[in-house]
Design a protein around this motif. Structure first.
Motif, mmCIF file in Angstrom:
data_model
loop_
_atom_site.group_PDB
_atom_site.id
_atom_site.type_symbol
_atom_site.label_atom_id
_atom_site.label_comp_id
_atom_site.label_asym_id
_atom_site.label_seq_id
_atom_site.Cartn_x
_atom_site.Cartn_y
_atom_site.Cartn_z
ATOM 1 N N MET A 1 -44.979 9.042 -51.920
ATOM 2 C CA MET A 1 -43.714 8.330 -51.746
ATOM 3 C C MET A 1 -42.590 9.303 -51.406
ATOM 4 N N TYR A 2 -41.507 8.759 -50.855
ATOM 5 C CA TYR A 2 -40.428 9.590 -50.322
ATOM 6 C C TYR A 2 -39.058 9.213 -50.894
ATOM 7 N N ASN A 3 -39.033 8.681 -52.101
ATOM 8 C CA ASN A 3 -37.763 8.240 -52.686
ATOM 9 C C ASN A 3 -37.060 9.334 -53.487
ATOM 10 N N SER A 4 -37.797 10.344 -53.913
ATOM 11 C CA SER A 4 -37.199 11.511 -54.558
ATOM 12 C C SER A 4 -38.131 12.688 -54.326
ATOM 13 N N LEU A 5 -37.587 13.883 -54.390
ATOM 14 C CA LEU A 5 -38.426 15.062 -54.155
ATOM 15 C C LEU A 5 -39.485 15.233 -55.235
ATOM 16 N N PRO A 6 -39.156 15.073 -56.531
ATOM 17 C CA PRO A 6 -40.219 15.177 -57.552
ATOM 18 C C PRO A 6 -41.340 14.162 -57.324
ATOM 19 N N GLU A 7 -41.000 12.959 -56.880
ATOM 20 C CA GLU A 7 -42.005 11.931 -56.624
ATOM 21 C C GLU A 7 -42.939 12.356 -55.486
ATOM 22 N N TYR A 8 -42.356 12.901 -54.402
ATOM 23 C CA TYR A 8 -43.157 13.353 -53.262
ATOM 24 C C TYR A 8 -44.073 14.509 -53.679
ATOM 25 N N VAL A 9 -43.502 15.495 -54.364
ATOM 26 C CA VAL A 9 -44.275 16.662 -54.781
ATOM 27 C C VAL A 9 -45.418 16.238 -55.704
ATOM 28 N N LYS A 10 -45.129 15.359 -56.657
ATOM 29 C CA LYS A 10 -46.159 14.901 -57.596
ATOM 30 C C LYS A 10 -47.287 14.188 -56.860
ATOM 31 N N GLY A 11 -46.947 13.350 -55.867
ATOM 32 C CA GLY A 11 -47.965 12.621 -55.124
ATOM 33 C C GLY A 11 -48.934 13.540 -54.411
ATOM 34 N N LEU A 12 -48.403 14.583 -53.760
ATOM 35 C CA LEU A 12 -49.280 15.506 -53.038
ATOM 36 C C LEU A 12 -50.059 16.397 -53.997
ATOM 37 N N GLN A 13 -49.413 16.872 -55.038
ATOM 38 C CA GLN A 13 -50.109 17.759 -55.962
ATOM 39 C C GLN A 13 -51.224 17.030 -56.703
#
Length: 525
Positions: free
Chosen positions: A256-268
């Motif tokens: 997801m792309y709604n916050s940077l922590p959310e994006y980073v967590k999704g990929l990690q």
């Protein structure tokens, strides 16, 4: 007439420092090109030694297959300079390729057998072997044909003066880097919503060689031309569709792309979770590994996305670790087909459009994007890929259905306003002229890249490979006859020589076995 939020914002920004800062946008381009034999078949030779080592050369390397060259320009604020750099890098490489040429299309030439697609080789260092093993994993997960598809990546960042002016205008109280990261994420969400327009205008892969399917059936409404060409009469960009550089196995990844922590967590999460799909493929711990690991993604680069938030990483740092450390620094657009009508694979007209479109995506309101909305945006893209040049094709916009034509005209009515800011920054009308030219393509889809390619097929009952081979010969001759515009040949020779020295230094610095090196890498990822 009621003003939209975007119009009001543009009026507010018109006399701020933001406008002159638009002339200082930074760009870099990565252009991929398949090496081919004079016959039009894929080249089976190794990476041209004369251009340098692919592991350590900053500007000339290989992508996923040994025959897929990648040209990388330095960061520049001049679009014209960037194109001159691309021309020089291609001229230098062509001069070191014997009778081989550069394929000017995204979808590959005739490939008799998948074994003809040799994995890119990066030498004997641990990091070089890791790069090749990653590609071995891609081959075993998705097949080799995907590794012969070429594209153009457009990297872009806004200057400090832009961010300072925008933050002051919006009276935003976040830290500057948080403000920048959030604005880039808003840009990404809007880009995903309207990515289909990029495919409509610049999609240049409506056709493919039947050999690409390797005997597989497709339910796309293909028509046939020549000896072995399949094409979509109203299609745009097969490269972005299910047959192209995508990965349906990743459809379960909810990045997801709604916050940077959310994006980073999704990929990690994806690079740490095992996948049942790849459990039977030996990983780096085996004596003859066939992939890096058995996770959903071997590394973050395996995540196929038409746009990525980026930050230059420190040594031993993964892309998401860099983002988590310092926030978003720039964006990478990965949705561009190679433009066969340009000797550089991308034109000045396209760069100007992207400047305007990406700025529009950033300045426009960008509400959060749910997973369901991401799925809708992908469905819209697939519709345009298949039948988008029929501008009555229906897309989903919110709760309503809207035609390609109506939605595109609505977007262009905003783009022309953003273009006026660029004209003011550059002191000419080049940006408005570009937007006006491309807006006319909505009324006449035959003017689009895909429209021109399909028209040529229909008029000649020819193979797309014949079109491409003629262009490859023309561009090689033009490159070799043209004088260097930015680099000097001696400078490029020195870079090539230095790259071999640098690669040897990396090899000599290795202290671990490959298995230990990879174990350490994944423990820190």
């Amino acid at each position: 007439m009621k003003h939209t939020n975007l119009e009001s914002k543009l009026e507010t920004l018109a006399n701020t420092a933001l406008v002159p800062s638009l002339s200082s946008i930074q760009r870099g381009i990565e252009r991929e090109a398949l090496r081919i034999q004079p016959s039009g078949k894929i080249a089976k030779t190794s990476h041209p030694k004369g251009v340098g080592h692919p592991l350590t050369h900053n500007s000339i390397t290989t992508d996923f297959s040994e025959s897929l060259l990648e040209f990388i320009t330095p960061v520049s604020t001049s679009a014209e300079q960037t194109l001159s750099q691309l021309r020089d890098l291609q001229k230098y490489t062509l001069a070191n390729m014997g009778d081989e040429m550069l394929w000017p299309m995204s979808m590959p030439c005739f490939i008799e057998d998948q074994d003809d697609i040799v994995l890119a080789q990066f030498g004997n260092s641990n990091i070089g072997k890791m790069k090749t093993l990653y590609r071995e994993g891609l081959k075993n997960r998705y097949g080799s044909m995907m590794q012969a598809i070429a594209g153009v990546h457009f990297n872009m960042s806004f200057p400090d003066a832009f961010w300072d002016a925008l933050k002051a205008t919006e009276q935003n109280q976040d830290t500057l880097q948080d403000f920048i990261s959030n604005k880039y994420l808003g840009l990404i969400r809007n880009f995903k919503r309207e990515l289909w327009l990029i495919s409509y205008l610049f999609g240049a892969s409506p056709a493919l060689c039947r050999s690409f399917l390797q005997g597989k059936e497709s339910d796309l409404p293909f028509e046939a031309s020549g000896k072995g060409t399949l094409y979509l009469a109203k299609g745009t960009a097969l490269r972005l569709g299910d047959l192209g550089y995508t990965n349906s196995a990743q459809s379960s990844l909810k990045v997801m792309y709604n916050s940077l922590p959310e994006y980073v967590k999704g990929l990690q999460t994806a690079i740490r979770c095992r996948s049942d799909l790849y459990e039977s493929i030996d990983d780096y711990r085996a004596s003859e590994p066939k992939q890096l690991n058995k996770n959903i993604l071997q590394i973050e680069n395996e995540f196929y996305s038409p746009i990525r938030p980026k930050r230059n990483a420190n040594p031993q740092e993964t892309p998401t670790q860099a983002l988590a450390r310092g926030g978003i620094e720039y964006i990478e657009i990965r949705a561009l087909d190679v433009n066969p009508f340009s000797d550089t694979g991308i034109s000045l007209e396209q760069i100007r459009f992207l400047d305007v479109f990406l700025t529009y995506c950033l300045l426009k309101d960008s509400p959060e994007m749910s997973w369901d909305e991401q799925q809708v945006s992908d469905k819209n893209l697939q519709s345009v890929i298949s039948t988008g040049r029929d501008t009555e094709t229906q897309l989903q916009q919110g709760d309503s259905a809207v035609s390609v034509e109506a939605w595109a005209k609505s977007i262009f009515s905003d783009l022309i306003k953003v273009a006026s800011l660029f004209d003011k920054a550059h002191g000419n009308n080049a940006y408005s002229d570009t937007i006006a030219t491309l807006a006319a393509w909505v009324d006449n889809s035959d003017e689009t890249f895909s429209g021109k390619l399909v028209a040529a097929l229909g008029a000649q009952s020819a193979d797309s490979s014949e079109q491409a081979l003629d262009l490859a010969k023309q561009y090689k001759e033009e490159h070799l006859q043209r004088a260097y515009q930015f680099y000097q040949e001696a400078e490029l020779n020195a870079q090539a020589a230095q790259s071999f020295i640098d690669e040897q230094a990396i090899c000599q610095s290795d202290e671990l076995t490959l298995k230990a090196f990879l174990q350490d890498y994944f423990e820190k990822a």
